[in-house]
Motif scaffolding. Structure first.
Motif, mmCIF file in Angstrom:
data_model
loop_
_atom_site.group_PDB
_atom_site.id
_atom_site.type_symbol
_atom_site.label_atom_id
_atom_site.label_comp_id
_atom_site.label_asym_id
_atom_site.label_seq_id
_atom_site.Cartn_x
_atom_site.Cartn_y
_atom_site.Cartn_z
ATOM 1 N N ASP A 171 0.848 -1.190 0.000
ATOM 2 C CA ASP A 171 0.000 0.000 0.000
ATOM 3 C C ASP A 171 0.886 1.243 0.000
ATOM 4 O OD1 ASP A 171 -1.973 1.862 0.156
ATOM 5 O OD2 ASP A 171 -2.552 1.411 2.227
ATOM 6 N N PRO A 172 1.430 1.625 -1.175
ATOM 7 C CA PRO A 172 2.325 2.783 -1.231
ATOM 8 C C PRO A 172 1.614 4.110 -1.029
ATOM 9 C CG PRO A 172 1.878 1.982 -3.437
ATOM 10 C CD PRO A 172 1.236 1.008 -2.490
ATOM 11 N N THR A 173 0.264 4.099 -1.016
ATOM 12 C CA THR A 173 -0.474 5.345 -0.812
ATOM 13 C C THR A 173 -0.808 5.583 0.667
ATOM 14 O OG1 THR A 173 -2.612 4.255 -1.154
ATOM 15 C CG2 THR A 173 -1.498 5.147 -3.106
ATOM 16 N N ALA A 174 -0.378 4.686 1.546
ATOM 17 C CA ALA A 174 -0.599 4.893 2.982
ATOM 18 C C ALA A 174 0.160 6.135 3.436
ATOM 19 C CB ALA A 174 -0.135 3.671 3.763
ATOM 20 N N ALA A 175 -0.337 6.766 4.494
ATOM 21 C CA ALA A 175 0.215 8.054 4.925
ATOM 22 C C ALA A 175 1.713 7.972 5.221
ATOM 23 C CB ALA A 175 -0.539 8.546 6.158
ATOM 24 N N LEU A 217 7.920 20.779 -9.661
ATOM 25 C CA LEU A 217 7.253 21.444 -8.532
ATOM 26 C C LEU A 217 5.870 21.948 -8.932
ATOM 27 C CD1 LEU A 217 7.470 22.486 -5.614
ATOM 28 C CD2 LEU A 217 8.391 24.612 -6.537
ATOM 29 N N VAL A 218 5.779 22.587 -10.087
ATOM 30 C CA VAL A 218 4.493 23.118 -10.550
ATOM 31 C C VAL A 218 3.504 21.983 -10.793
ATOM 32 C CG1 VAL A 218 3.341 24.337 -12.429
ATOM 33 C CG2 VAL A 218 5.509 25.208 -11.533
ATOM 34 N N LEU A 219 3.977 20.915 -11.434
ATOM 35 C CA LEU A 219 3.092 19.784 -11.711
ATOM 36 C C LEU A 219 2.611 19.148 -10.409
ATOM 37 C CD1 LEU A 219 1.753 17.869 -13.698
ATOM 38 C CD2 LEU A 219 3.866 16.522 -13.727
ATOM 39 N N GLY A 220 3.505 19.014 -9.443
ATOM 40 C CA GLY A 220 3.098 18.443 -8.166
ATOM 41 C C GLY A 220 1.998 19.254 -7.511
ATOM 42 N N ALA A 221 2.148 20.581 -7.540
ATOM 43 C CA ALA A 221 1.119 21.441 -6.946
ATOM 44 C C ALA A 221 -0.209 21.288 -7.681
ATOM 45 C CB ALA A 221 1.582 22.899 -6.982
ATOM 46 N N LEU A 222 -0.179 21.228 -9.007
ATOM 47 C CA LEU A 222 -1.410 21.087 -9.781
ATOM 48 C C LEU A 222 -2.087 19.746 -9.528
ATOM 49 C CD1 LEU A 222 -0.277 22.604 -13.213
ATOM 50 C CD2 LEU A 222 -1.883 23.605 -11.581
ATOM 51 N N VAL A 223 -1.278 18.690 -9.498
ATOM 52 C CA VAL A 223 -1.845 17.355 -9.320
ATOM 53 C C VAL A 223 -2.496 17.226 -7.950
ATOM 54 C CG1 VAL A 223 -1.264 14.912 -9.072
ATOM 55 C CG2 VAL A 223 -0.310 16.239 -10.963
ATOM 56 N N PHE A 224 -1.800 17.664 -6.917
ATOM 57 C CA PHE A 224 -2.348 17.485 -5.575
ATOM 58 C C PHE A 224 -3.486 18.454 -5.288
ATOM 59 C CE2 PHE A 224 1.729 15.323 -5.043
ATOM 60 C CZ PHE A 224 1.294 14.145 -4.451
ATOM 61 N N HIS A 243 -5.478 10.829 -12.204
ATOM 62 C CA HIS A 243 -4.563 11.204 -11.126
ATOM 63 C C HIS A 243 -3.333 10.295 -11.063
ATOM 64 C CE1 HIS A 243 -3.386 12.785 -7.205
ATOM 65 N NE2 HIS A 243 -3.295 11.550 -6.766
ATOM 66 N N ASP A 244 -3.541 8.975 -11.142
ATOM 67 C CA ASP A 244 -2.420 8.043 -10.997
ATOM 68 C C ASP A 244 -1.372 8.234 -12.082
ATOM 69 O OD1 ASP A 244 -3.624 7.035 -8.794
ATOM 70 O OD2 ASP A 244 -4.366 5.195 -9.738
ATOM 71 N N ARG A 245 -1.804 8.558 -13.284
ATOM 72 C CA ARG A 245 -0.835 8.782 -14.366
ATOM 73 C C ARG A 245 -0.042 10.069 -14.134
ATOM 74 N NH1 ARG A 245 -0.772 5.249 -18.201
ATOM 75 N NH2 ARG A 245 -2.572 3.910 -18.608
ATOM 76 N N TRP A 246 -0.720 11.105 -13.611
ATOM 77 C CA TRP A 246 0.007 12.337 -13.302
ATOM 78 C C TRP A 246 1.051 12.094 -12.214
ATOM 79 C CZ3 TRP A 246 0.681 15.705 -16.614
ATOM 80 C CH2 TRP A 246 -0.339 16.289 -17.382
ATOM 81 N N LEU A 247 0.739 11.216 -11.264
ATOM 82 C CA LEU A 247 1.719 10.897 -10.232
ATOM 83 C C LEU A 247 2.960 10.242 -10.835
ATOM 84 C CD1 LEU A 247 -0.438 9.530 -7.258
ATOM 85 C CD2 LEU A 247 0.667 11.759 -7.478
ATOM 86 N N LEU A 248 2.753 9.362 -11.802
ATOM 87 C CA LEU A 248 3.889 8.737 -12.481
ATOM 88 C C LEU A 248 4.709 9.768 -13.247
ATOM 89 C CD1 LEU A 248 2.263 5.448 -13.837
ATOM 90 C CD2 LEU A 248 3.985 5.646 -12.026
ATOM 91 N N VAL A 249 4.033 10.684 -13.923
ATOM 92 C CA VAL A 249 4.742 11.740 -14.653
ATOM 93 C C VAL A 249 5.544 12.595 -13.672
ATOM 94 C CG1 VAL A 249 4.455 13.818 -16.053
ATOM 95 C CG2 VAL A 249 3.090 11.775 -16.557
ATOM 96 N N ALA A 293 1.550 9.654 -19.585
ATOM 97 C CA ALA A 293 0.316 10.434 -19.530
ATOM 98 C C ALA A 293 -0.769 9.852 -20.423
ATOM 99 C CB ALA A 293 0.596 11.883 -19.912
ATOM 100 N N THR A 294 -0.370 9.313 -21.562
ATOM 101 C CA THR A 294 -1.348 8.814 -22.533
ATOM 102 C C THR A 294 -1.589 7.317 -22.424
ATOM 103 O OG1 THR A 294 0.387 8.514 -24.203
ATOM 104 C CG2 THR A 294 -0.760 10.639 -24.167
ATOM 105 N N GLY A 295 -0.755 6.618 -21.675
ATOM 106 C CA GLY A 295 -0.935 5.180 -21.540
ATOM 107 C C GLY A 295 -0.386 4.379 -22.689
#
Length: 414
Positions: free
Chosen positions: A44-48, A162-169, A181-187, A242-244
């Motif tokens: 569970d890598p999404t755990a706090a 940094l900008v992408l992280g702020a936008l995604v979250f 969301h999950d694809r943006w996290l990979l990017v 991003a596109t899979g």
């Protein structure tokens, strides 16, 4: 007044402050991993706890380590001085906002996340203004041992990450620009690891690795081919994530791996030509390449469906972000601190650099780090709580060794 055609590193006190905060962030991240070992063993890598550990690495260790190392090395490599050193002193507490962002993201607490992000952004702006100033003032027509293009691309990528992280979250789990969301996290992850850290390693490593190993330097180049090839491969990979597109992801990843294989050949050549004892920076580089290859194999297996994303993702991040990016970074901090202490030694008899650098402690750190990463990754892959806990504990021990070794160097100052 024109800048000099040579440059010198930042002061010992500033570098030491950046190193201290970087190692503090690394210790905090390793403890967070130990606390999160149960969740990692359950894949569970999404755990706090896991999210906290990842962002303590990304925002607690790496910004301080990379900034301190960059401004110790790049003024010399680009042959001009930092024009406004006070900005780097001011950037230090601003970048410490990352210690607010990490728990803010992990525990979904906007009250500390966004103020911390504002501080980090301001600190990054100051750092980038000085970094790009070094690039702009680098003398033309003279041999430079770091690529202007590579350094400029590093600045671009860290800003984009940094900008992408702020936008995604800020968008939470909702799609953004028609990408889930999950694809943006990979990017976001790959942009930071390859566009910022790996590109910086390649840009300065072809000179830094031989220099720290006291080995012959790499021959001069007309064009920064490695830096450009890595960037092309990176953006191909990012677009594919991003596109899979599996085919494009494999193509982009292959270009990155080929570029890094050429870099690894250079590092291996350094190891072969050494005439003195092995030291931790080179050990971390060589083991880091092995972790990167393991991450590439696991990532490919997930792309083609041989390993499920749930099974392999946590181990992939451990190998890529910790084993490669964090490991290579941490491995160089002790040597750079010792070099800075030697450079800024007061007038008079100067000790040998080797006496300022606790080589055996750092080698013990490098060995512990490698064992910890392997156990941690294997434990998450096998869903073994015992192996995961042992790996995290060994990694925490490695972080303590790093702090102790840096303290020994600091204690040997005049």
């Amino acid at each position: 007044m024109e800048s000099r055609a040579v440059g010198g590193p930042i002061s010992l006190g500033v570098l030491a402050s950046y190193v201290a905060l970087a190692l503090g962030g690394w210790l905090a991240a390793s403890v967070a991993l130990l606390v999160a070992a149960h969740d990692l063993a359950h894949r569970d890598p999404t755990a706090a706890g896991a999210v906290l550990a990842a962002h303590l690495v990304a925002l607690g260790l790496l910004p301080f380590a990379v900034t301190g190392a960059s401004f110790h090395l790049l003024p010399v490599m680009l042959r001009n001085d930092v024009r406004h050193p006070r900005r780097l002193q001011l950037a230090l507490p601003l970048l410490a906002g990352g210690f607010l962002v990490a728990p803010g993201i992990a525990f979904d607490t906007p009250a500390i996340l966004w103020p911390g992000a504002a501080l980090v952004s301001a600190g990054l702006l100051l750092v980038l203004s000085e970094l790009l100033g070094l690039v702009r003032r680098a003398p033309r027509g003279r041999t430079l041992v770091a690529s202007r293009t590579g350094v400029a691309l590093v600045g671009l990528h860290v800003t984009a990450a940094l900008v992408l992280g702020a936008l995604v979250f800020s968008h939470g789990n909702r799609p953004f620009a028609r990408v889930v969301h999950d694809r943006w996290l990979l990017v976001h992850l790959h942009l930071a690891v390859f566009g910022w850290l790996t590109l910086l390693i390649v840009t300065v490593g072809r000179t830094l690795a031989p220099m720290l190993a006291l080995a012959p330097t790499a021959p001069p180049r007309r064009l920064p081919g490695s830096e450009l090839a890595l960037t092309v491969g990176l953006w191909t990979l990012l677009a594919a994530l991003a596109t899979g597109s599996t085919a494009a992801a494999l193509a982009g990843g292959s270009v990155i791996l080929l570029t890094l294989a050429l870099f690894a050949r250079l590092i291996a050549g350094v190891a072969r030509t050494r005439r003195i004892e092995l030291e931790a920076p080179l050990v971390h580089l060589l083991t880091g390449v092995l972790f990167l290859l393991q991450a590439a194999g696991l990532g490919t297996a997930m792309l083609v469906g041989l390993v499920s994303t749930r099974t392999g993702f946590a181990a992939y991040v451990i190998l890529l972000l910790l084993g490669w990016a964090a490991g290579v970074t941490v491995g160089h901090l002790g040597k750079l601190l010792a070099l800075s202490l030697w450079v800024w030694w007061p007038p008079g008899p100067r000790p040998k650099q080797a006496t300022l650098y606790p080589r055996r402690l750092w080698l013990a750190e490098a060995a512990s780090f490698a064992v910890g990463i392997e156990l941690l990754a294997a434990g998450t892959l096998a869903a073994s709580r015992e192996v995961t806990v042992i790996g995290a504990a060994v990694l925490t021990g490695a972080a303590l060794l790093a702090g102790t070794a840096a303290g020994v160097t600091w204690g040997r100052r005049w």
